[in-house]
Design a protein around this motif. Structure first.
Motif, PDB file in Angstrom:
ATOM      1  N   ASP A  79      68.384  28.285  -1.512  1.00  0.00           N
ATOM      2  CA  ASP A  79      68.896  29.639  -1.613  1.00  0.00           C
ATOM      3  C   ASP A  79      70.405  29.652  -1.857  1.00  0.00           C
ATOM      4  O   ASP A  79      70.915  30.463  -2.638  1.00  0.00           O
ATOM      5  N   ALA A  80      71.117  28.707  -1.222  1.00  0.00           N
ATOM      6  CA  ALA A  80      72.554  28.610  -1.450  1.00  0.00           C
ATOM      7  C   ALA A  80      72.854  28.140  -2.875  1.00  0.00           C
ATOM      8  O   ALA A  80      73.786  28.633  -3.524  1.00  0.00           O
ATOM      9  N   ALA A  81      72.062  27.166  -3.365  1.00  0.00           N
ATOM     10  CA  ALA A  81      72.252  26.684  -4.734  1.00  0.00           C
ATOM     11  C   ALA A  81      72.039  27.807  -5.733  1.00  0.00           C
ATOM     12  O   ALA A  81      72.793  27.945  -6.710  1.00  0.00           O
ATOM     13  N   ILE A  82      71.014  28.627  -5.499  1.00  0.00           N
ATOM     14  CA  ILE A  82      70.751  29.768  -6.380  1.00  0.00           C
ATOM     15  C   ILE A  82      71.940  30.720  -6.380  1.00  0.00           C
ATOM     16  O   ILE A  82      72.420  31.160  -7.434  1.00  0.00           O
ATOM     17  N   GLY A  83      72.441  31.044  -5.176  1.00  0.00           N
ATOM     18  CA  GLY A  83      73.570  31.962  -5.088  1.00  0.00           C
ATOM     19  C   GLY A  83      74.818  31.424  -5.764  1.00  0.00           C
ATOM     20  O   GLY A  83      75.532  32.161  -6.457  1.00  0.00           O
ATOM     21  N   ILE A  84      75.084  30.134  -5.601  1.00  0.00           N
ATOM     22  CA  ILE A  84      76.266  29.527  -6.210  1.00  0.00           C
ATOM     23  C   ILE A  84      76.184  29.563  -7.726  1.00  0.00           C
ATOM     24  O   ILE A  84      77.131  29.972  -8.417  1.00  0.00           O
ATOM     25  N   VAL A  85      75.045  29.133  -8.266  1.00  0.00           N
ATOM     26  CA  VAL A  85      74.918  29.025  -9.715  1.00  0.00           C
ATOM     27  C   VAL A  85      74.941  30.394 -10.377  1.00  0.00           C
ATOM     28  O   VAL A  85      75.661  30.618 -11.363  1.00  0.00           O
TER      29      VAL A  85
END
Length: 271
Positions: A79-85
Motif C-alpha cells: 500500500d505504501a509502494a502504491i502511494g509513493i509511485v
C-alpha cells in the motif's frame, strides 16, 4: 451527444467487467494508482503530438512494474509502494502540465472531454475495448480462479504471476479507455464502483459481472443525458449516477444491504 453516449457506454462496459476482479482481489487502490500514474504519459503524448493512449499505456504499465519492484526489493509494504509511485507520477504530470500554456488542456486531461472526442479517438477506444473484452472472454475462468484462490490456481497448473500481470495489463488498458470519458481524476470511480455495487447485490460471480455491466451502462446513459439537460460535466454526472447506484445497493441490497442486516438483527432479537 451521440459520440459522448457511445464513448460513455463503451467505457462503462469495459470498466464494469474489470471492476469485478478489482473488487475480488482487493486492488481498488491499485486502480487509483494506475489512473493517476498515467498523467505524465498523457501530457508527453500531447506535447509530442501522439495519441493519448500511447503514453498512458506506457506509463500505466510502467507504474505497475515499478510498484511491484519497490514492494519486492524493499521493506516497504504494497500500500505504501502504491502511494509513493502514484503520487510521484502524478506530481511529475502536474509539473509537465505547467509547461503547457493552455488551461483548457489541463481540464481536458484531468477531467475528460467526452463531448469532444474525435473519430480517431473513438476508433482507438473501440479497438482497446474489443481487445479487453476478448481477453476477458477467453481467460475469465482462469482470472476468476486466481481472484478467489491463487494457491489452488497454482496447484492445477496455472501461473498466478502471469495471470496477475495479465489482469494488471487489462487494468492499464481499461484506465486509458475510461480516461477519454471521465478524465484521470474520476477514472478510478469507473473501475471501482460498478464491481462494488454488484458485490453487494449477489454472491455469484457470473451474475456479478452482468449486474456490474447493467449498473455501469445505466449510469452512463443517465449521466450523459443529465449532463446535456443540466449543462454539467458529463464525466462527473456519470460518476455521480454510479455513486447513487452504489448508495441504493448499500442501503437496500436484499442480503448485504444495511437495512436488510438491521431487519435480520431485529428478527433474531425478537425471536
Amino acid at each position: 451527444m451521440q459520440r459522448a453516449l457511445l464513448v460513455s457506454l463503451v467505457a462503462g462496459v469495459v470498466c464494469a467487467l474489470l471492476s469485478c476482479w478489482m473488487t475480488l482481489t482487493g486492488w481498488s487502490l491499485l486502480g487509483d494508482a494506475v489512473s493517476h500514474a498515467v498523467l505524465p504519459g498523457v501530457v508527453l503524448s500531447y506535447l509530442l503530438g501522439l495519441p493519448f493512449a500511447v503514453g498512458a499505456l506506457v506509463f500505466g504499465a510502467g507504474s505497475v512494474a515499478l510498484i511491484g519492484a519497490v514492494n519486492r526489493t524493499s521493506r516497504v509494504k504494497e500500500d505504501a509502494a502504491i502511494g509513493i509511485v502514484f503520487t510521484a507520477m502524478f506530481g511529475i504530470g502536474v509539473v509537465l502540465i505547467s509547461r503547457v500554456p493552455s488551461e483548457t488542456d489541463l481540464m481536458h486531461i484531468l477531467f475528460g472531454n467526452v463531448l469532444g472526442v474525435s473519430d480517431s479517438e473513438i476508433l482507438q477506444i473501440l479497438a482497446m475495448a474489443a481487445l479487453v473484452v476478448t481477453v476477458v472472454a477467453v481467460k475469465h475462468r482462469d482470472l476468476t480462479l486466481y481472484a478467489f484462490d491463487p494457491v489452488h490456481a497454482h496447484a492445477i497448473g496455472l501461473r498466478p504471476r502471469r495471470l496477475e500481470a495479465l489482469l494488471l495489463a487489462l487494468l492499464s488498458v481499461t484506465v486509458v479507455i475510461a480516461l477519454q470519458a471521465v478524465g484521470i481524476i474520476l477514472v478510478v470511480a469507473m473501475v471501482v464502483i460498478p464491481g462494488a455495487t454488484a458485490y453487494l447485490l449477489t454472491d455469484r460471480f457470473e451474475r456479478m459481472l452482468l449486474i456490474a455491466v447493467a449498473v455501469s451502462v445505466t449510469a452512463s446513459v443517465l449521466g450523459t443525458y443529465v449532463s446535456f439537460y443540466a449543462d454539467v460535466a458529463t464525466g462527473g454526472a456519470v460518476v455521480v449516477a454510479q455513486a447513487c447506484g452504489f448508495a441504493l445497493a448499500y442501503l437496500g441490497a436484499p442480503r448485504h444491504g444495511v437495512l436488510a442486516r438491521r431487519l435480520r438483527r431485529r428478527t433474531v432479537a425478537a425471536g
